[in-house]
Design a protein around this motif. Structure first.
Motif, PDB file in Angstrom:
ATOM      1  N   GLN A 279       0.886  -2.472   1.451  1.00 25.95           N
ATOM      2  CA  GLN A 279       0.965  -1.997   2.832  1.00 25.95           C
ATOM      3  C   GLN A 279      -0.132  -0.981   3.134  1.00 25.95           C
ATOM      4  O   GLN A 279      -0.518  -0.183   2.278  1.00 25.95           O
ATOM      5  CB  GLN A 279       2.346  -1.357   3.055  1.00 25.95           C
ATOM      6  CG  GLN A 279       2.581  -0.811   4.450  1.00 25.95           C
ATOM      7  CD  GLN A 279       3.836   0.046   4.511  1.00 25.95           C
ATOM      8  OE1 GLN A 279       4.146   0.772   3.568  1.00 25.95           O
ATOM      9  NE2 GLN A 279       4.573  -0.053   5.608  1.00 25.95           N
TER      10      GLN A 279
ATOM     11  N   LYS B 176      -0.629   1.974   6.023  1.00 24.21           N
ATOM     12  CA  LYS B 176       0.007   2.685   7.129  1.00 24.21           C
ATOM     13  C   LYS B 176      -1.050   3.207   8.097  1.00 24.21           C
ATOM     14  O   LYS B 176      -2.213   3.387   7.730  1.00 24.21           O
ATOM     15  CB  LYS B 176       0.843   3.846   6.587  1.00 24.21           C
ATOM     16  CG  LYS B 176       2.034   3.413   5.738  1.00 24.21           C
ATOM     17  CD  LYS B 176       2.831   4.616   5.257  1.00 24.21           C
ATOM     18  CE  LYS B 176       4.048   4.184   4.443  1.00 24.21           C
ATOM     19  NZ  LYS B 176       4.826   5.341   3.943  1.00 24.21           N
TER      20      LYS B 176
ATOM     21  N   ASN C 272       2.717   3.713  -0.780  1.00 26.52           N
ATOM     22  CA  ASN C 272       3.032   2.689   0.217  1.00 26.52           C
ATOM     23  C   ASN C 272       3.779   1.534  -0.445  1.00 26.52           C
ATOM     24  O   ASN C 272       3.839   1.429  -1.671  1.00 26.52           O
ATOM     25  CB  ASN C 272       1.758   2.148   0.870  1.00 26.52           C
ATOM     26  CG  ASN C 272       1.128   3.144   1.822  1.00 26.52           C
ATOM     27  OD1 ASN C 272       1.618   4.266   1.965  1.00 26.52           O
ATOM     28  ND2 ASN C 272       0.053   2.743   2.471  1.00 26.52           N
TER      29      ASN C 272
END
Length: 885
Positions: free
Chosen positions: A620, A622, A640
């Motif tokens: 991921q 962000k 993450n």
């Protein structure tokens, strides 16, 4: 790079160029409303009747061509304003592209004359090409009449003379560059030349604004070129894009699709995509060599591939399959490796792929000069529906070649990038007039007919067009340099682009267009339903499906797309097909605004074969990771979401969402739990089509006109409680609205275009309810009998299937859904702001007989506490008195 400065320039340059084009058109007696009549004066002079402007010589011929072109466009579009606007836009962007290209070339000393055309090495306002004009090869090649006019203009210091001279020289420079870059600098001998009015002495002009951008942004030695060209293209489209989005309910026209869907891909995402597809393919080959002692990471680090992610550790049987695949790649020749970007935009992905290919060729012992030519001739391919984008991508690749080979511009080498042809004029009858000679004439005629039919609406369908079974070697046998007619040139383009659309590639990489089906025109809508029924809801999904099928068995297809395909039920069939037939090797899942757009996106790297048990790498990004225009220094980012999981696990979840972060225990819950939809029946309610007329707050009408707590509809009553979703609130409440619902209102409702009488068989029944859209966590409420419900809320009712008793099943489900676990389950199924009934129905409910009674009592207590709180204030129709009294 100062993006703010670049954005300001690109937006203002478009406005100024369009205004100058329209101003010149007005002088020529041409507006979006009419074409003025002319009076012929002598043999080569005309006067515009409306404004008495006079034109002579080539200007007369070019005005005639301009009128012919405008009339042709009006006939094609059926609308003079659209025809006029598209012509203005085309001329403006043609000069914009050329100004950017010449600026880039002069900064890097790539111009053939080695004289600056827009600026001066010494810093004075007059460009060097004007200062040294009489000593240039350009001047030496002028005819006598032009030389005499140049001499006159050089001796005249008036603004008009200075501008006329500069425009003459600039156009000659563009014509000269036609020899080196023919697809960007087409011969300028028509109306485009007539409409060029740029001036270097105008302090507020386009050239002055362009020169305000620091030279380092264009200098390849300082990291220029790729990003600035891409950002220029994106920012130039800002106003057209805003205009399309403000169009209302009108469908998007074919000429508006490029602006509506254009989105520049940040450099670090491009690098991630290329390194984990092209880089991975090359490393696969190296790892097949039994004498290779380096790890994947060590090879990637040697090339400086910052974002390459090594293959996850695999089970033994998967390792054997991977080894077999790698052996199949071990004997490939680098010049046979084909990479395509089917929606290339300004060429950002292709240019970084060029850099990586250069690394690979040099690692194999090839010289940079030879490698540059091999890359452009054999390795890189690109398509786009936008002529502007094609020109910039073509230019960017040629400049990459020029960076490594000084003579490449004189070698007549052409990159394999094209604008998809739009065939509006050639049909079966016209094909009979073609004089091309093919090795197999009969087969060629059949294939040509397929091509001309396939490219109808090419400017709208683009690289979603597919061809199968065409003999392109035979078709290319009929191509030669003597084919100069319009038909011959058009057919040549269709043959060359058709081959790109039929052949297979080892690597596909793109940022496809994002456009939902609600914006499709009739042609695109019909095409999508017929050709791409599983992905027809958005262009990006259609690109995924189409180009997954054009990658070789051992190849990789990489796309950065909206995240919606990972979760939504409308993509379930497509998603399951990918999981069954392909293998996801990597996924980079990005939050809203990571790419500068207000929705989540994902880079997915898909291998075009299915390897059971293969563990893909999912991670991921962000929004905070890229704040302040930062690039991630390391991927995956510690802290993450990160998982290395086999995609086979996703099938345990209803709908097979790509919920890569889910733990084994949560997956198990989906396997053993009872589905929400098996326990309660869900529905959505009424859409009035006119809430202002039919809905009120309960305190806006007389209380005795409201039928509270009814268990049946009495069509003589006037108002009933209306459940309309509302703010985040658990257990009870949001009882605000009432609806006018009787025989009189029903007749009026039926006249409303948006009226839907959904869920009427469940009106007034006891239920649990939730809002259809929420920006936060899920909140469900108990709703006693007596209410109608709207489409803004969702309701669930008791069924004949119960695992406790009727009401207790509902309360138990309510308990689970209002926990963090319930919200977590829903986010797995659909991590968007929508909470559709279909996803709620898939949530697993696990019954535990040892605590059933405790849970039910707990829920009843929660409902009692919250209902008492709700009823303690005047907004409740059950209000008795304030708690402080």
């Amino acid at each position: 790079m100062d993006k703010k400065l670049i954005k300001t320039f690109a937006i203002e340059a478009r406005v100024k160029l369009r205004e100058s084009v329209m101003s010149k058109l007005a002088k020529l007696g041409i507006t979006d409303e009419q074409i003025s009549e002319i009076t012929e004066i002598g043999n080569d002079t005309i006067e515009i009747k409306d404004n008495h402007e006079r034109f002579t010589g080539n200007d007369v011929k070019n005005r005639a061509k301009l009128v012919e072109e405008l009339n042709k466009r009006e006939q094609q579009t059926g609308n003079r304003q659209i025809a006029y606007d598209t012509l203005v836009e085309e001329v403006a962007y043609t000069w914009f592209n050329r100004l950017i290209a010449i600026r880039f070339m002069e900064v890097n000393d790539y111009l053939p004359e080695r004289e600056r055309v827009l600026s001066s090495e010494s810093g004075i306002k007059q460009p060097d090409i004007i200062t040294h004009l009489l000593d240039t090869e350009m001047y030496a090649e002028f005819d006598l009449a032009t030389k005499e006019r140049v001499t006159e203009l050089l001796s005249d210091s008036s603004a008009d003379a200075v501008d006329e001279l500069y425009q003459l020289v600039f156009i000659k420079q563009c014509n000269s560059l036609n020899q080196q870059l023919p697809d960007l600098f087409e011969k300028i001998d028509d109306y485009t030349e007539l409409l060029f009015t740029v001036s270097y002495i105008n302090d507020n002009g386009v050239i002055a604004s362009l020169l305000n951008i620091p030279e380092d942004a264009f200098n390849v030695d300082e990291g220029g070129q790729v990003e600035i060209i891409g950002w220029m293209y994106q920012y130039y489209n800002t106003e057209p894009k805003d205009k399309v989005f403000a169009r209302g309910s009108r469908k998007i026209r074919a000429d508006e699709i490029p602006a509506a869907t254009q989105l520049f891909t940040p450099d670090w995402i491009v690098r991630y995509m290329v390194e984990n597809s092209l880089g991975r393919y090359y490393i696969d080959q190296k790892m097949a060599n039994p004498n290779e002692t380096r790890t994947e990471k060590e090879i990637a680090d040697e090339f400086g591939w910052q974002y390459y992610l090594p293959t996850a550790e695999q089970p033994e049987d998967v390792q054997l399959q991977i080894q077999d695949e790698r052996k199949a790649k071990s004997d490939f020749a680098l010049q046979e490796l084909k990479l395509i970007d089917p929606s290339m935009g300004s060429g950002h992905i292709l240019v970084y792929a060029f850099d990586v290919f250069m690394q690979l060729y040099e690692a194999e012992g090839q010289s940079p000069r030879t490698a540059a030519e091999l890359i452009l001739e054999n390795n890189l391919f690109g398509l786009d529906i936008d002529q502007r984008a094609f020109q910039l991508a073509y230019f960017a690749l040629m400049m990459k070649g020029r960076q490594y080979s000084r003579r490449i511009l004189s070698k007549q080498l052409r990159p394999n990038v094209y604008a998809v042809p739009n065939n509006a004029e050639i049909g079966e009858a016209e094909l009979q007039l073609v004089q091309m000679q093919f090795n197999d004439q009969k087969k060629a005629q059949q294939d040509l007919l397929t091509l001309v039919e396939g490219f109808k609406n090419g400017d709208e369908l683009g690289s979603l067009i597919k061809f199968e079974g065409l003999d392109f070697e035979n078709l290319k046998s009929g191509l030669n340099n003597t084919n100069v007619s319009f038909f011959d040139q058009s057919i040549k383009e269709m043959i060359l682009v058709g081959e790109l659309l039929q052949q297979q590639y080892e690597i596909g990489i793109t940022n496809p267009p994002y456009m939902g089906s609600s914006g499709f025109g009739s042609v695109l809508s019909k095409f999508s339903k017929k050709q791409y029924p599983n992905s027809k809801n958005d262009l990006f999904a259609m690109f995924m499906e189409r180009w997954n099928n054009s990658i070789s068995f051992t190849g990789y297809n990489t796309m950065v797309t909206m995240q919606s395909w990972m979760f939504l039920s409308s993509y379930e069939v497509m998603r399951k097909n990918i999981l069954a037939k392909n293998t996801i090797t990597n996924m980079m899942h990005m939050e809203n605004m990571v790419m500068g757009i207000a929705f989540g996106t994902a880079v997915t790297i898909i291998k075009n074969n299915y390897v059971k048990g293969f563990k893909g790498t999912y991670h991921q990004i962000k929004t905070v990771d890229v704040s302040s225009n930062l690039e991630p220094s390391i991927i995956p980012i510690p802290g993450n979401r990160f998982n290395q999981i086999t995609q086979d696990e996703f099938s345990k979840i209803p709908g097979s969402p790509i919920a890569y972060w889910v733990s084994e225990k949560l997956l198990h819950a989906f396997v053993v739990g009872k589905r929400f939809g098996d326990l309660l029946l869900s529905a959505q309610g009424m859409t009035t089509g006119d809430n202002n007329t039919f809905l009120k707050y309960w305190y806006e009408v007389k209380v005795n006109e409201i039928s509270f707590n009814s268990d049946y509809i009495n069509m003589t009553s006037k108002w009933y409680p209306m459940n309309k979703g509302g703010e985040y609130r658990k257990w009870y409440g949001n009882n605000d609205y009432i609806i006018w619902y009787n025989q009189e209102s029903l007749e009026l409702l039926k006249t409303k275009s948006g009226f839907r009488h959904d869920g009427k068989e469940y009106y007034l029944k006891e239920s649990i309810t939730w809002s259809s859209i929420t920006s936060g966590s899920l909140s469900m409420r108990y709703r006693p009998s007596g209410s109608i419900f709207s489409n803004a809320s969702r309701e669930a009712f008791n069924t004949k299937i119960n695992y406790l008793n009727s009401k207790n099943t509902m309360l138990y489900v309510l308990a689970i859904m209002n926990t963090k676990l319930g919200d977590l389950f829903l986010k797995i199924l659909n991590p968007t702001i929508n909470t559709p009934t279909g996803d709620i129905q898939k949530v697993p409910i696990i019954f535990n007989q040892s605590i059933d009674r405790i849970v039910i009592d707990f829920v009843k207590d929660c409902i009692g506490i919250v209902s008492k709180d709700w009823n303690s204030f005047e907004v409740s129709w059950d209000f008795k008195k304030h708690p402080l009294i």
